[in-house]
Design an enzyme around this catalytic site. Structure first.
Site, PDB file in Angstrom:
ATOM      1  N   LEU A  85      39.664 104.748  62.771  1.00 29.55           N
ATOM      2  CA  LEU A  85      38.682 105.586  62.066  1.00 29.55           C
ATOM      3  C   LEU A  85      37.295 104.943  62.135  1.00 29.55           C
ATOM      4  O   LEU A  85      36.297 105.619  62.385  1.00 29.55           O
ATOM      5  CB  LEU A  85      39.103 105.775  60.601  1.00 29.55           C
ATOM      6  CG  LEU A  85      38.111 106.539  59.726  1.00 29.55           C
ATOM      7  CD1 LEU A  85      37.849 107.945  60.274  1.00 29.55           C
ATOM      8  CD2 LEU A  85      38.601 106.619  58.282  1.00 29.55           C
ATOM      9  N   TYR A 106      52.911  99.870  49.748  1.00 35.01           N
ATOM     10  CA  TYR A 106      51.657 100.322  50.355  1.00 35.01           C
ATOM     11  C   TYR A 106      51.025 101.424  49.498  1.00 35.01           C
ATOM     12  O   TYR A 106      49.845 101.341  49.121  1.00 35.01           O
ATOM     13  CB  TYR A 106      51.910 100.828  51.775  1.00 35.01           C
ATOM     14  CG  TYR A 106      50.741 101.565  52.375  1.00 35.01           C
ATOM     15  CD1 TYR A 106      49.520 100.926  52.602  1.00 35.01           C
ATOM     16  CD2 TYR A 106      50.831 102.930  52.697  1.00 35.01           C
ATOM     17  CE1 TYR A 106      48.429 101.616  53.133  1.00 35.01           C
ATOM     18  CE2 TYR A 106      49.750 103.625  53.228  1.00 35.01           C
ATOM     19  CZ  TYR A 106      48.562 102.964  53.446  1.00 35.01           C
ATOM     20  OH  TYR A 106      47.479 103.647  53.969  1.00 35.01           O
TER      21      TYR A 106
HETATM   22  N1  LIG Z   1      46.658 105.097  59.989  1.00 32.28           N
HETATM   23  C1  LIG Z   1      47.145 106.072  59.241  1.00 32.28           C
HETATM   24  O1  LIG Z   1      48.052 106.804  59.655  1.00 32.28           O
HETATM   25  C2  LIG Z   1      46.565 106.342  57.869  1.00 32.28           C
HETATM   26  C3  LIG Z   1      47.086 107.379  57.076  1.00 32.28           C
HETATM   27  C4  LIG Z   1      46.528 107.616  55.803  1.00 32.28           C
HETATM   28  C5  LIG Z   1      45.473 106.841  55.348  1.00 32.28           C
HETATM   29  N2  LIG Z   1      45.012 105.826  56.133  1.00 32.28           N
HETATM   30  C6  LIG Z   1      43.900 105.010  55.623  1.00 32.28           C
HETATM   31  O2  LIG Z   1      42.788 105.231  56.476  1.00 32.28           O
HETATM   32  C7  LIG Z   1      42.031 104.026  56.636  1.00 32.28           C
HETATM   33  C8  LIG Z   1      41.766 103.757  58.102  1.00 32.28           C
HETATM   34  O3  LIG Z   1      42.989 103.658  58.824  1.00 32.28           O
HETATM   35  P1  LIG Z   1      42.988 103.285  60.379  1.00 32.28           P
HETATM   36  O4  LIG Z   1      44.197 103.929  60.965  1.00 32.28           O
HETATM   37  O5  LIG Z   1      41.647 103.531  60.982  1.00 32.28           O
HETATM   38  O6  LIG Z   1      43.257 101.722  60.285  1.00 32.28           O
HETATM   39  P2  LIG Z   1      43.079 100.578  61.412  1.00 32.28           P
HETATM   40  O7  LIG Z   1      42.876 101.190  62.748  1.00 32.28           O
HETATM   41  O8  LIG Z   1      44.173  99.599  61.238  1.00 32.28           O
HETATM   42  O9  LIG Z   1      41.703  99.928  60.949  1.00 32.28           O
HETATM   43  C9  LIG Z   1      41.602  99.147  59.788  1.00 32.28           C
HETATM   44  C10 LIG Z   1      40.602  98.068  60.046  1.00 32.28           C
HETATM   45  O10 LIG Z   1      40.528  97.231  58.882  1.00 32.28           O
HETATM   46  C11 LIG Z   1      40.486  95.884  59.309  1.00 32.28           C
HETATM   47  N3  LIG Z   1      41.009  95.010  58.272  1.00 32.28           N
HETATM   48  C12 LIG Z   1      42.300  94.815  57.901  1.00 32.28           C
HETATM   49  N4  LIG Z   1      42.371  93.887  56.935  1.00 32.28           N
HETATM   50  C13 LIG Z   1      41.099  93.490  56.695  1.00 32.28           C
HETATM   51  C14 LIG Z   1      40.519  92.526  55.821  1.00 32.28           C
HETATM   52  N5  LIG Z   1      41.279  91.771  54.998  1.00 32.28           N
HETATM   53  N6  LIG Z   1      39.168  92.366  55.834  1.00 32.28           N
HETATM   54  C15 LIG Z   1      38.400  93.108  56.658  1.00 32.28           C
HETATM   55  N7  LIG Z   1      38.888  94.022  57.518  1.00 32.28           N
HETATM   56  C16 LIG Z   1      40.226  94.195  57.539  1.00 32.28           C
HETATM   57  C17 LIG Z   1      41.348  95.841  60.549  1.00 32.28           C
HETATM   58  O11 LIG Z   1      41.034  94.709  61.332  1.00 32.28           O
HETATM   59  P3  LIG Z   1      42.233  93.889  62.057  1.00 32.28           P
HETATM   60  O12 LIG Z   1      43.017  94.869  62.841  1.00 32.28           O
HETATM   61  O13 LIG Z   1      41.482  92.885  62.874  1.00 32.28           O
HETATM   62  O14 LIG Z   1      43.041  93.280  60.950  1.00 32.28           O
HETATM   63  C18 LIG Z   1      40.980  97.165  61.220  1.00 32.28           C
HETATM   64  O15 LIG Z   1      39.879  97.016  62.082  1.00 32.28           O
HETATM   65  C19 LIG Z   1      42.811 102.948  55.873  1.00 32.28           C
HETATM   66  O16 LIG Z   1      42.220 102.793  54.607  1.00 32.28           O
HETATM   67  C20 LIG Z   1      44.211 103.516  55.688  1.00 32.28           C
HETATM   68  O17 LIG Z   1      44.810 103.070  54.492  1.00 32.28           O
HETATM   69  C21 LIG Z   1      45.513 105.570  57.370  1.00 32.28           C
END
Ligand SMILES: NC(=O)c1ccc[n+]([C@@H]2O[C@H](COP(=O)([O-])OP(=O)(O)OC[C@H]3O[C@@H](n4cnc5c(N)ncnc54)[C@H](OP(=O)(O)O)[C@@H]3O)[C@@H](O)[C@H]2O)c1
Length: 298
Positions: free
Chosen positions: A12, A125
């Site tokens: 995202l 989670y």
């Molecule tokens: N993916 C889904 O299906 C889904 C569904 C519903 C809601 N969401 C929500 O939507 C949001 C975005 O999801 P996404 O799929 O884009 O996630 P993503 O691709 O995993 O991106 C999350 C980012 O946060 C970084 N991150 C993780 N831990 C961190 C920390 N302690 N400090 C700073 N940065 C950190 C990660 O870096 P690293 O990879 O280097 O750790 C990654 O770049 C999240 O809040 C998630 O809960 C996601």
């Protein structure tokens, strides 16, 4: 506006950065390498130095099985760090946009969940994200909480080591047959569409909690079969039930989110998830992925 994106290396975050880079707003990307959100002092210092008008927090620890094994880390990243960010935003008068999830609900509903439905998470989670939401509401007056579901984006989810679409395409390319559940229903959502809607909401000064997903819903099995069909793969998914697959995590069987506030406030509903999936497949083929090139050429 000066807009800082936390988690800018994620799926995202990457789409938000791309849209912002092509806009009149000023983009401040913040990767995990730049800042660990659990480092309270550094987070507060960075926000004080950068002085963004808006902070969009996409960072999360969202590998659901890993959260179950490591609840301390799940609550540290998804809840306690979020409280600190929210408090810093309140102090510095920064508008906080925070991402949340369909997994805050228990899945016992038979109709899509409206924004005001009571959270009742089934796993660590979901509990950590629900707690994060409450602390945002308590700590910062100017905030936007956006719940979404089942994300797929070109950057691939770094937290999950790829996304579901990529997993299906990889299995197809290796002629492996995926076994996928038919009894978990949700709305797959393309991060490009979500990023566009998030920025519309932020620019409109939307406040409070919104559900934002692509339209329509399906089971993970239907999603898998559609991915394989659209890419003309030679394999099919095998249907199974959640009960057939022992797991340490309970998941909601129905987590479709009613995008009620968007509709009530006159926003154009997001397109159907199938249309979004086709766009995603086309976009990744254009970027040269041989597994989907043939589909676009056909
Ligand atoms: N993916 C889904 O299906 C889904 C569904 C519903 C809601 N969401 C929500 O939507 C949001 C975005 O999801 P996404 O799929 O884009 O996630 P993503 O691709 O995993 O991106 C999350 C980012 O946060 C970084 N991150 C993780 N831990 C961190 C920390 N302690 N400090 C700073 N940065 C950190 C990660 O870096 P690293 O990879 O280097 O750790 C990654 O770049 C999240 O809040 C998630 O809960 C996601």
């Amino acid at each position: 506006m000066r807009v800082a994106i936390l988690g800018s290396g994620g799926q995202l975050g990457t789409d938000l950065c791309r849209l912002l880079a092509n806009s009149e707003d000023e983009l401040v990307p913040i990767t995990h390498r730049d800042l660990d959100v659990c480092d309270r002092e550094q987070a507060a210092r960075m926000l004080k130095t950068l002085q963004p008008d808006v902070l969009i927090n996409t960072s999360a620890f969202h590998k659901v099985e890993a959260c179950e094994e490591d609840p301390e880390r799940a609550f540290a990243v998804n809840c306690l760090a979020v409280r600190q960010l929210a408090m810093a935003c309140q102090e510095l008068d920064i508008f906080l946009c925070h991402m949340s999830t369909d997994y805050i609900f228990d899945g016992t509903a038979s109709d899509p969940y409206p924004e005001e439905a009571a959270p009742n998470p089934l796993n660590v989670y979901g509990a950590s994200k629900a707690a994060g939401e409450f602390l945002v509401r308590n700590s910062v007056r100017r905030h936007l909480i956006v719940r979404t579901s089942g994300l797929f984006g070109l950057a691939g989810s770094s937290g999950k080591g790829g996304n579901f679409v990529e997993t299906m395409l990889r299995m197809a390319s290796e002629a492996r047959t995926p076994t996928v559940v038919t009894d978990q229903i949700f709305s797959p959502t393309y991060t490009e569409d979500l990023a566009g809607m998030l920025l519309q909401l932020v620019r409109a000064g939307a406040n409070g909690t919104y559900h934002v997903t692509n339209s329509g819903s399906c089971s993970w099995y239907d999603f898998a079969e559609t991915i394989l069909d659209v890419t003309q793969a030679d394999i099919h998914a095998v249907p199974c039930l959640t009960a057939d697959r022992p797991s340490n995590v309970r998941r909601p069987s129905f987590s479709v989110l009613e995008n009620g506030r968007l509709r009530a406030e006159g926003y154009q509903p997001m397109r159907l998830w199938i249309e979004a999936l086709v766009s995603y497949i086309e976009a990744r083929a254009k970027s040269g992925d041989p597994r989907t090139l043939s589909m676009v050429q056909a």
